[in-house]
Design a protein around this motif. Structure first.
Motif, PDB file in Angstrom:
ATOM      1  N   UNK A 188      67.777  24.653  27.325  1.00  0.00           N
ATOM      2  CA  UNK A 188      66.637  23.311  28.262  1.00  0.00           C
ATOM      3  C   UNK A 188      65.894  22.716  26.947  1.00  0.00           C
ATOM      4  N   UNK A 189      66.214  22.497  26.500  1.00  0.00           N
ATOM      5  CA  UNK A 189      65.640  21.444  25.064  1.00  0.00           C
ATOM      6  C   UNK A 189      65.183  19.942  25.198  1.00  0.00           C
ATOM      7  N   UNK A 190      64.055  19.887  24.797  1.00  0.00           N
ATOM      8  CA  UNK A 190      63.315  18.605  24.599  1.00  0.00           C
ATOM      9  C   UNK A 190      63.169  17.753  23.601  1.00  0.00           C
ATOM     10  N   UNK A 191      63.356  16.169  24.664  1.00  0.00           N
ATOM     11  CA  UNK A 191      63.018  15.373  22.766  1.00  0.00           C
ATOM     12  C   UNK A 191      62.246  15.207  22.767  1.00  0.00           C
ATOM     13  N   UNK A 192      61.807  14.759  21.393  1.00  0.00           N
ATOM     14  CA  UNK A 192      60.652  14.377  20.581  1.00  0.00           C
ATOM     15  C   UNK A 192      60.474  12.999  21.158  1.00  0.00           C
ATOM     16  N   UNK A 193      58.719  13.139  21.692  1.00  0.00           N
ATOM     17  CA  UNK A 193      57.683  11.555  21.824  1.00  0.00           C
ATOM     18  C   UNK A 193      56.875  11.206  20.874  1.00  0.00           C
ATOM     19  N   UNK A 194      56.455  10.690  21.119  1.00  0.00           N
ATOM     20  CA  UNK A 194      54.992  10.143  20.856  1.00  0.00           C
ATOM     21  C   UNK A 194      53.711  10.586  21.100  1.00  0.00           C
ATOM     22  N   UNK A 195      53.776  11.290  21.841  1.00  0.00           N
ATOM     23  CA  UNK A 195      52.769  12.136  22.713  1.00  0.00           C
ATOM     24  C   UNK A 195      53.441  12.661  23.074  1.00  0.00           C
ATOM     25  N   UNK A 196      52.404  13.990  23.180  1.00  0.00           N
ATOM     26  CA  UNK A 196      52.748  15.750  23.191  1.00  0.00           C
ATOM     27  C   UNK A 196      52.141  15.798  24.147  1.00  0.00           C
ATOM     28  N   UNK A 197      52.869  16.124  25.805  1.00  0.00           N
ATOM     29  CA  UNK A 197      51.705  17.092  26.807  1.00  0.00           C
ATOM     30  C   UNK A 197      51.516  18.537  26.095  1.00  0.00           C
ATOM     31  N   UNK A 198      50.655  19.139  25.846  1.00  0.00           N
ATOM     32  CA  UNK A 198      49.980  19.840  25.184  1.00  0.00           C
ATOM     33  C   UNK A 198      49.791  21.739  25.932  1.00  0.00           C
ATOM     34  N   UNK A 199      49.501  20.898  26.853  1.00  0.00           N
ATOM     35  CA  UNK A 199      49.204  21.874  28.522  1.00  0.00           C
ATOM     36  C   UNK A 199      48.987  21.227  29.462  1.00  0.00           C
ATOM     37  N   UNK A 200      48.951  21.560  30.809  1.00  0.00           N
ATOM     38  CA  UNK A 200      48.617  21.497  32.308  1.00  0.00           C
ATOM     39  C   UNK A 200      47.825  22.155  32.944  1.00  0.00           C
ATOM     40  N   UNK A 201      48.067  21.572  34.175  1.00  0.00           N
ATOM     41  CA  UNK A 201      47.675  22.941  35.002  1.00  0.00           C
ATOM     42  C   UNK A 201      48.382  23.795  36.063  1.00  0.00           C
ATOM     43  N   UNK A 202      49.416  23.861  35.195  1.00  0.00           N
ATOM     44  CA  UNK A 202      50.685  24.295  34.931  1.00  0.00           C
ATOM     45  C   UNK A 202      51.058  24.283  37.450  1.00  0.00           C
ATOM     46  N   UNK A 203      51.497  26.117  37.909  1.00  0.00           N
ATOM     47  CA  UNK A 203      51.126  26.669  39.331  1.00  0.00           C
ATOM     48  C   UNK A 203      50.193  27.005  39.742  1.00  0.00           C
ATOM     49  N   UNK A 204      49.638  26.602  40.956  1.00  0.00           N
ATOM     50  CA  UNK A 204      48.204  26.281  41.689  1.00  0.00           C
ATOM     51  C   UNK A 204      48.454  27.082  42.307  1.00  0.00           C
ATOM     52  N   UNK A 205      47.444  28.002  43.333  1.00  0.00           N
ATOM     53  CA  UNK A 205      47.300  28.391  44.036  1.00  0.00           C
ATOM     54  C   UNK A 205      45.784  28.709  45.006  1.00  0.00           C
ATOM     55  N   UNK A 206      45.685  27.508  46.173  1.00  0.00           N
ATOM     56  CA  UNK A 206      44.261  27.344  46.806  1.00  0.00           C
ATOM     57  C   UNK A 206      44.111  27.533  48.453  1.00  0.00           C
ATOM     58  N   UNK A 207      43.323  27.698  48.682  1.00  0.00           N
ATOM     59  CA  UNK A 207      42.750  27.973  50.339  1.00  0.00           C
ATOM     60  C   UNK A 207      42.779  26.577  50.851  1.00  0.00           C
ATOM     61  N   UNK A 208      43.328  26.422  52.034  1.00  0.00           N
ATOM     62  CA  UNK A 208      43.794  25.189  52.956  1.00  0.00           C
ATOM     63  C   UNK A 208      42.778  24.315  52.358  1.00  0.00           C
TER      64      UNK A 208
END
Length: 587
Positions: A190-210
């Motif tokens: 599972x390798x990723x190709x290099x990009x001009x824009x690099x996303x270094x972090x996101x909210x990832x999996x979230x657990x919320x109340x309805x």
């Protein structure tokens, strides 16, 4: 024929075979190289343009590799492998004869009869064989056996293969990161190709109340391209037919490499990923924790003791009970909770000392909560709650849960307990109905009827003499009956020893039910009045009463006869034959 000449033809045929083999090797290698370059280019376009951008797993790259290897094996067999055969002088001779038909099969015959015949083949003319060999040598001497193939035909395809291979190699060297990722992905990583824009972090999996409104954030590297906007893609996790919905993500002013988007209330599990510039994040899930759902209700009713009723049960959170019933709820939900509160109006019932305010402050009352909580007892699993409340008046209540796994709080809908009050008993003095006169020795015969919705207790005779204080005498015990008629005979002189003419006696019947608040759960009949007279006066009154009743009967009889006469007259005028009534004696 000299031995050296035989060896010359054999050697020339071997040289022709090697030249043909070289020709097939060059052609096969060139075609295989072209196919390899084309397949690698197509594999890169598919993997980079489709698989990598859709975040497919490494198994897709391995599948792509197996497909390409299969194609190359087929190309190798078709363009190269099937021509790689071992040396056969007769076959090579046929190839030369095919190229030079003027040999007229001399070379093939030469190779078939090059050895001396066996002794038993005496019928074969040795001179004829020698002449044929000499002729084959003579005719083949000026021929170049290697011209069965033309290496010049391969210059174009060979040059194209070499040029493309060099171009592809140089491109791979200058884009070694892309090339390395391609080969890693083809091997299943599972390798990723290099990009001009690099996303270094996101909210990832979230657990919320309805109903929660999560904020999805993403951060990109500052040393790469930072576009003005990003894109957030959302999809219902549990719907196979749902399409991805795209919403814009705004870049924050400080820091400038952060993007965010606040979602509207989310009520179901949702998949999402972020695309900023030419980079894309992995796919994540918003897990929505729904409110606990009630699965079972078991309510026990403990009625007030005076009702003398067996304990009751109920299976609905909306119920109706008699006042002062103790209600015990046992409720099970489908989600483990860490606390289960019962919310009741703040002014309902009795409050504990710590919750009761010391003084009434208008400002404090204005800000005071409209409800208070009663903590229910939970079982070890956290799914079953038990609580008990004595219900004296109507109650509206609801539940507040604290979910065990994540600590989310939820409030349930409102339920109600209606309260039926214990009504006052009812009593009717059937006899006597009217007031009148009586002598001192009068025995008053009474008939009374008592009714109550729960149960009657006792009945009393309440009397007074000449408007003095009332006296109560118990005359009947209902023993819990809800509807009972009883009789009682009251001799006046038994309770009124000094009774004399012109005295006035007032009496009535009073009944009570079994309610603990006995003083207000009473009901009396309308009072009856008796005036005490002498026997002579009573007899005169009786005659007068009797005469008035006789006169009343006469008036009634006369009115009946007049009405009957008027009916007969109308029937005569209308020509209707009157109906003759037969005497009772003739029936």
């Amino acid at each position: 024929m000299a031995e050296g000449q035989d060896t010359g033809i054999e050697q020339r045929l071997r040289q022709a075979y090697r030249e043909e083999r070289r020709w097939y090797n060059i052609r096969g290698a060139s075609r295989l190289t072209l196919w390899l370059i084309a397949l690698l280019a197509v594999a890169f376009l598919i993997d980079w343009g489709l698989f990598a951008k859709t975040q497919m797993s490494g198994i897709t790259g391995l599948t792509l590799l197996l497909v390409n290897v299969g194609i190359l094996i087929w190309v190798y067999h078709r363009e190269w492998g099937q021509y790689l055969k071992s040396y056969d002088p007769l076959t090579t001779a046929l190839e030369v004869e095919k190229r030079h038909p003027e040999l007229s099969s001399l070379l093939v015959s030469y190779m078939q009869l090059k050895d001396e015949p066996d002794a038993h083949e005496g019928n074969v003319s040795q001179d004829l064989i020698k002449a044929m060999r000499d002729q084959a040598i003579e005719f083949s001497r000026p021929i170049d056996f290697k011209d069965i193939v033309d290496l010049g035909q391969l210059r174009k395809i060979g040059a194209v293969a070499v040029v493309l291979f060099l171009i592809f190699s140089i491109a791979g060297i200058f884009n070694r990161e892309h090339t390395g990722v391609l080969f890693q992905r083809l091997l299943g990583k599972d390798a990723e190709y290099p990009t001009n824009t690099v996303i270094t972090g996101t909210s990832e999996n979230l657990t919320i109340r309805v109903g929660g409104e999560p904020v999805i954030t993403a951060t990109v590297a500052e040393d790469g391209d930072i576009p003005e906007n990003g894109r957030l893609f959302l999809k219902d996790k549990n719907s196979s037919e749902a399409a991805w919905k795209e919403v814009p993500m705004k870049r924050s002013e400080d820091p400038t490499n952060k993007f965010s988007f606040k979602l509207k209330p989310v009520d179901r599990d949702t998949l999402f990923y972020v695309k900023i510039g030419d980079d894309r994040s992995e796919q994540y899930t918003i897990n929505v924790i729904t409110s606990p759902r009630i699965e079972n209700v078991d309510i026990a009713l403990q009625y007030p003791e005076y009702m003398n009723r067996d304990a009751g049960t109920y299976d609905d959170l909306n119920l109706e009970v008699p006042e002062n019933t103790t209600v015990k709820w046992t409720v099970r939900c489908n989600t483990p909770v860490s606390s289960w509160e019962v919310l009741v109006p703040s002014d309902w019932g009795e409050q504990t000392a710590e919750n009761k305010p010391d003084e009434s402050d208008p400002e404090t009352d204005k800000d005071a909560p409209k409800f208070r909580s009663i903590l229910a007892d939970l079982d070890e699993a956290g799914t079953t709650a038990t609580f008990e409340i004595p219900v004296a008046k109507a109650l509206k209540y609801s539940f507040r849960w604290t979910e065990k796994a994540n600590g989310f709080q939820y409030e349930d809908v409102q339920y109600g307990v209606k309260v039926t009050t214990d009504g006052l008993p009812d009593v009717d003095l059937i006899e006597p109905r009217e007031v009148g006169y009586a002598t001192v020795g009068k025995v008053v015969k009474m008939e009374a009827k008592g009714t109550d919705d729960i149960g009657l207790d006792k009945a009393w005779l309440v009397y007074s003499l000449n408007g003095a204080d009332e006296t109560k005498v118990e005359i009947f015990n209902f023993e819990g009956d809800t509807n009972k008629t009883f009789n009682y005979s009251w001799k006046l002189t038994d309770d009124l020893k000094e009774l004399k003419p012109d005295d006035r006696v007032s009496f009535q019947i009073e009944v009570a039910d079994r309610h603990p608040d006995r003083e207000i759960h009473l009901r009396r009949t309308a009072p009856r009045q008796l005036t005490i007279v002498t026997p002579e006066a009573y007899l005169e009154w009786y005659r007068t009463e009797y005469g008035s009743q006789i006169e009343e009967l006469k008036r009634s009889r006369n009115q009946e006869l007049a009405a009957q006469k008027a009916v007969t007259q109308i029937q005569t005028e209308e020509g209707i034959e009157p109906v003759k009534e037969e005497d009772d004696d003739n029936e």
